[in-house]
Scaffold this active site. Structure first.
Site, PDB file in Angstrom:
ATOM      1  N   LYS A  36       0.832  -1.209   0.000  1.00 27.36           N
ATOM      2  CA  LYS A  36       0.000   0.000   0.000  1.00 27.36           C
ATOM      3  C   LYS A  36       0.868   1.260   0.000  1.00 27.36           C
ATOM      4  O   LYS A  36       0.626   2.189  -0.780  1.00 27.36           O
ATOM      5  CB  LYS A  36      -0.921  -0.030   1.233  1.00 27.36           C
ATOM      6  CG  LYS A  36      -1.896   1.150   1.308  1.00 27.36           C
ATOM      7  CD  LYS A  36      -3.133   0.778   2.093  1.00 27.36           C
ATOM      8  CE  LYS A  36      -2.958   0.883   3.592  1.00 27.36           C
ATOM      9  NZ  LYS A  36      -2.798   2.272   4.054  1.00 27.36           N
ATOM     10  N   ARG A  41       2.900   5.898  -3.271  1.00 27.62           N
ATOM     11  CA  ARG A  41       4.043   6.700  -3.725  1.00 27.62           C
ATOM     12  C   ARG A  41       4.204   6.590  -5.243  1.00 27.62           C
ATOM     13  O   ARG A  41       4.472   7.583  -5.919  1.00 27.62           O
ATOM     14  CB  ARG A  41       5.318   6.265  -2.989  1.00 27.62           C
ATOM     15  CG  ARG A  41       5.325   6.774  -1.527  1.00 27.62           C
ATOM     16  CD  ARG A  41       6.292   5.992  -0.680  1.00 27.62           C
ATOM     17  NE  ARG A  41       6.424   6.527   0.679  1.00 27.62           N
ATOM     18  CZ  ARG A  41       5.530   6.351   1.654  1.00 27.62           C
ATOM     19  NH1 ARG A  41       4.412   5.670   1.429  1.00 27.62           N
ATOM     20  NH2 ARG A  41       5.734   6.863   2.861  1.00 27.62           N
ATOM     21  N   GLY A 113      -5.145   8.234   5.198  1.00 27.83           N
ATOM     22  CA  GLY A 113      -4.229   9.216   5.785  1.00 27.83           C
ATOM     23  C   GLY A 113      -3.022   9.447   4.898  1.00 27.83           C
ATOM     24  O   GLY A 113      -2.519  10.569   4.785  1.00 27.83           O
ATOM     25  N   SER A 186       7.446   9.242  11.661  1.00 29.34           N
ATOM     26  CA  SER A 186       6.314   9.081  10.744  1.00 29.34           C
ATOM     27  C   SER A 186       6.798   9.237   9.308  1.00 29.34           C
ATOM     28  O   SER A 186       7.279  10.300   8.916  1.00 29.34           O
ATOM     29  CB  SER A 186       5.237  10.121  11.049  1.00 29.34           C
ATOM     30  OG  SER A 186       4.363  10.248   9.938  1.00 29.34           O
ATOM     31  N   ASP A 335       1.831  -0.919  11.907  1.00 29.61           N
ATOM     32  CA  ASP A 335       0.503  -1.361  11.458  1.00 29.61           C
ATOM     33  C   ASP A 335       0.215  -2.807  11.857  1.00 29.61           C
ATOM     34  O   ASP A 335      -0.902  -3.295  11.680  1.00 29.61           O
ATOM     35  CB  ASP A 335       0.385  -1.212   9.935  1.00 29.61           C
ATOM     36  CG  ASP A 335       0.406   0.262   9.521  1.00 29.61           C
ATOM     37  OD1 ASP A 335       0.016   1.119  10.333  1.00 29.61           O
ATOM     38  OD2 ASP A 335       0.816   0.551   8.376  1.00 29.61           O
ATOM     39  N   LYS A 362      -4.405   6.273  14.742  1.00 24.98           N
ATOM     40  CA  LYS A 362      -4.506   5.579  13.448  1.00 24.98           C
ATOM     41  C   LYS A 362      -5.973   5.657  12.996  1.00 24.98           C
ATOM     42  O   LYS A 362      -6.708   6.506  13.465  1.00 24.98           O
ATOM     43  CB  LYS A 362      -4.009   4.132  13.580  1.00 24.98           C
ATOM     44  CG  LYS A 362      -2.503   4.045  13.829  1.00 24.98           C
ATOM     45  CD  LYS A 362      -1.710   4.538  12.637  1.00 24.98           C
ATOM     46  CE  LYS A 362      -0.219   4.515  12.868  1.00 24.98           C
ATOM     47  NZ  LYS A 362       0.514   5.202  11.776  1.00 24.98           N
ATOM     48  N   ARG A 366      -6.396   2.436  18.068  1.00 21.88           N
ATOM     49  CA  ARG A 366      -6.123   0.988  18.046  1.00 21.88           C
ATOM     50  C   ARG A 366      -5.666   0.469  19.416  1.00 21.88           C
ATOM     51  O   ARG A 366      -5.844  -0.717  19.716  1.00 21.88           O
ATOM     52  CB  ARG A 366      -5.064   0.658  16.982  1.00 21.88           C
ATOM     53  CG  ARG A 366      -5.617   0.768  15.585  1.00 21.88           C
ATOM     54  CD  ARG A 366      -4.621   0.357  14.522  1.00 21.88           C
ATOM     55  NE  ARG A 366      -5.220   0.487  13.197  1.00 21.88           N
ATOM     56  CZ  ARG A 366      -4.527   0.549  12.067  1.00 21.88           C
ATOM     57  NH1 ARG A 366      -3.210   0.479  12.104  1.00 21.88           N
ATOM     58  NH2 ARG A 366      -5.139   0.661  10.912  1.00 21.88           N
ATOM     59  N   ARG A 411      -7.465  -2.979   9.674  1.00 26.46           N
ATOM     60  CA  ARG A 411      -6.522  -3.904  10.328  1.00 26.46           C
ATOM     61  C   ARG A 411      -7.170  -4.563  11.552  1.00 26.46           C
ATOM     62  O   ARG A 411      -6.847  -5.702  11.888  1.00 26.46           O
ATOM     63  CB  ARG A 411      -5.229  -3.195  10.674  1.00 26.46           C
ATOM     64  CG  ARG A 411      -4.572  -2.586   9.435  1.00 26.46           C
ATOM     65  CD  ARG A 411      -3.088  -2.674   9.385  1.00 26.46           C
ATOM     66  NE  ARG A 411      -2.593  -1.832   8.309  1.00 26.46           N
ATOM     67  CZ  ARG A 411      -2.348  -2.252   7.066  1.00 26.46           C
ATOM     68  NH1 ARG A 411      -2.535  -3.508   6.729  1.00 26.46           N
ATOM     69  NH2 ARG A 411      -1.900  -1.405   6.149  1.00 26.46           N
TER      70      ARG A 411
HETATM   71  C1  S3P Z   1       2.557   4.971   6.062  1.00 28.96           C
HETATM   72  C2  S3P Z   1       3.158   5.292   7.238  1.00 28.96           C
HETATM   73  C3  S3P Z   1       2.629   4.910   8.565  1.00 28.96           C
HETATM   74  C4  S3P Z   1       1.627   3.766   8.453  1.00 28.96           C
HETATM   75  C5  S3P Z   1       0.644   3.986   7.358  1.00 28.96           C
HETATM   76  C6  S3P Z   1       1.332   4.141   6.013  1.00 28.96           C
HETATM   77  C7  S3P Z   1       3.157   5.442   4.797  1.00 28.96           C
HETATM   78  O1  S3P Z   1       1.987   6.018   9.145  1.00 28.96           O
HETATM   79  O2  S3P Z   1       0.954   3.592   9.677  1.00 28.96           O
HETATM   80  O3  S3P Z   1      -0.261   2.896   7.290  1.00 28.96           O
HETATM   81  O4  S3P Z   1       2.798   4.933   3.722  1.00 28.96           O
HETATM   82  O5  S3P Z   1       4.009   6.340   4.856  1.00 28.96           O
HETATM   83  P1  S3P Z   1       2.833   7.158   9.950  1.00 28.96           P
HETATM   84  O6  S3P Z   1       3.822   7.657   9.004  1.00 28.96           O
HETATM   85  O7  S3P Z   1       1.834   8.204  10.288  1.00 28.96           O
HETATM   86  O8  S3P Z   1       3.370   6.461  11.145  1.00 28.96           O
END
Ligand code: S3P
Length: 451
Positions: A36, A41, A113, A186, A335, A362, A366, A411
């Site tokens: 994902k 990206r 997100g 993050s 995750d 999240k 969670r 999840r």
């Molecule tokens: C992700 C980063 C993580 C992850 C999310 C996907 C990403 O979040 O929990 O499912 O693709 O950069 P955070 O960067 O907020 O920790």
């Protein structure tokens, strides 16, 4: 079929789904859908690039469709079709030097997100004004962690000082490079800042308290933008420009964690998940399972672009031990904490996940959801400050008639489904359909492994 149509073959689920025990142990070779994070990206970078990129293995899920819809609204031409294996493949012609088009209305990021936060960085260098919004869950998630550094660089967000979506971003063609100490590990924050930094004058550097996933640092050079990356530092020097690239997306280790953990929950199981990303920033769950004494191994088979790729094998292991997962490792399994918690629930002794405060923000809280779900199973779990502690109960007998609430969180839906799939009695999962966010065919894939 074009991506404007609903995903092919995705089963529909009602408000309550009965998850029946699998008829046999899980065995054989599993494949999971595309990663994902890498899929988001690939779509976003291709949209930013000059020229036509070719993408394959892209995850076909609601979250990735949110990114595809967003780049289309901003003027990229995304021609991605569903393939016989359920992935998306095709071309994306980016806006390149012309920049994104002013969209007709707000961009709805759905539950994603990653779409919302990465887009903030994508839009920051351009003279457009874009309202970003999302579903109820996404509208509760914190955004200041992204807007704060982007504002320092020169982007504007309205209403000013607001933490949550909807937010309207106005970009700035004269972004300033920054040197930024991220308050949390993050990859979404890191990526937003780096993507804006590509177009800022000078070197933008981001330091993080622990290493987060590094897909952006690895993929940007494929699109012609060099990055510097160290253990807790990433930087990019602008102004630079992305040029089209070909991306093959490997399988998602976060999805692979479900069959792997299922095999540790169902006696007699033995399986291999093929063709997954083996990025060390993503397979913290394998390292944790090893420390718990699980019979699990990875086999490296090469690279997809700069991403290491290979297989994860696992066999049911009779005795698992609780362990402490240090704060520095949490980002590499962030995750996977829900499904690891289920494995910890049948281990001997206490498992402690250190500093998992990020789990509170999240798709749902969670941390609270794990504790509530394990309580239904009769397993004691609690927080000590920001640590999650689980008292393992190897003699666990799942009571009949349990009803778990996914709270609309993919999840959690898959985690609680494993209780029914790997146990002796069925369980009910509320709002199971949310698995479409990351793994639409989760249930059929799991059933196939027990035939
Ligand atoms: C992700 C980063 C993580 C992850 C999310 C996907 C990403 O979040 O929990 O499912 O693709 O950069 P955070 O960067 O907020 O920790």
């Amino acid at each position: 079929m074009s991506t404007s149509a609903p995903a092919a073959e995705v089963p529909a689920f009602g408000p309550q789904t009965l998850i029946e025990p699998l008829p046999a142990p899980l065995h054989g070779e599993a494949r999971v859908p595309g990663d994902k994070s890498i899929s988001h990206r690939a779509v976003l970078f291709a949209a930013m690039a000059e020229g036509t990129s070719r993408l394959s293995g892209v995850l076909d899920s609601q979250d990735v469709r949110s990114s595809i819809g967003a780049v289309r609204a901003l003027g990229a031409d995304a021609q991605l079709d569903v393939q016989p294996d359920g992935s998306l493949a095709g071309t994306v012609t980016g806006w390149g030097a012309a920049g994104p088009a002013q969209p007709d209305g707000p961009i709805d990021c759905g539950n994603s997100g990653t779409t919302a936060r990465l887009l903030m960085g994508v839009l920051a260098p351009w003279p457009v004004t874009v309202e970003l919004t999302g579903d109820e869950s996404l509208q509760r998630r914190p955004m200041r962690r992204i807007t704060a550094p982007l504002m320092k660089m020169g982007a504007r967000f309205e209403p000013a000082g607001r933490e949550t979506l909807p937010l309207t971003e106005t970009g700035n063609a004269r972004l300033r490079a920054i040197d930024y100490d991220a308050p949390m590990a993050s990859a979404q924050l890191k990526t937003a800042v780096l993507l804006a930094g590509v177009f800022a004058e000078g070197t933008t550097t981001l330091r993080e308290p622990a290493p987060s996933r590094n897909h952006t640092e690895l993929m940007l050079p494929e699109f012609g933008v060099p990055t510097t990356a160290a253990a807790r530092l990433a930087s990019v020097t602008g102004p630079a420009a992305l040029t089209a690239a070909d991306v093959v997306v490997p399988g998602d280790p976060s999805s692979a964690a479900f069959p792997v953990c299922a095999a540790l929950l169902r006696p007699g199981s033995r399986l291999t998940v093929e063709n997954v990303s083996l990025s060390p920033a993503r397979i913290g769950f394998v390292r944790t399972l090893e420390r718990m004494g699980a019979d699990v191994a990875v086999r490296h088979e090469g690279q997809e672009g700069k991403e290491p790729r290979g297989a994860i094998s696992v066999a049911y292991t009779d005795v698992l031990r609780g362990c402490e997962v240090p704060a520095q490792h949490i980002a590499s399994l962030v995750d996977e904490v829900p499904v690891l918690s289920l494995v910890a629930a049948r281990a001997r002794g206490v498992t402690v996940f250190k500093d998992v405060s990020e789990l509170r923000v999240k798709e749902t809280d969670r941390l609270a959801a794990i504790i509530d779900g394990l309580a239904l199973l009769g397993v004691d779990a609690w927080t000590a400050g920001d640590d999650l502690c689980i008292e393992g109960t190897p003699s666990l007998v799942v009571p009949e008639g349990l009803v778990f609430d996914s709270l609309g969180d993919h999840r959690l839906a898959m985690t609680w489904a494993l209780v029914g799939l790997t146990g002796r009695v069925p369980v009910t999962v509320r709002d199971f359909g949310c698995v479409a966010v990351s793994y639409p065919n989760f249930l059929t894939d799991m059933e196939r492994l027990a035939k």
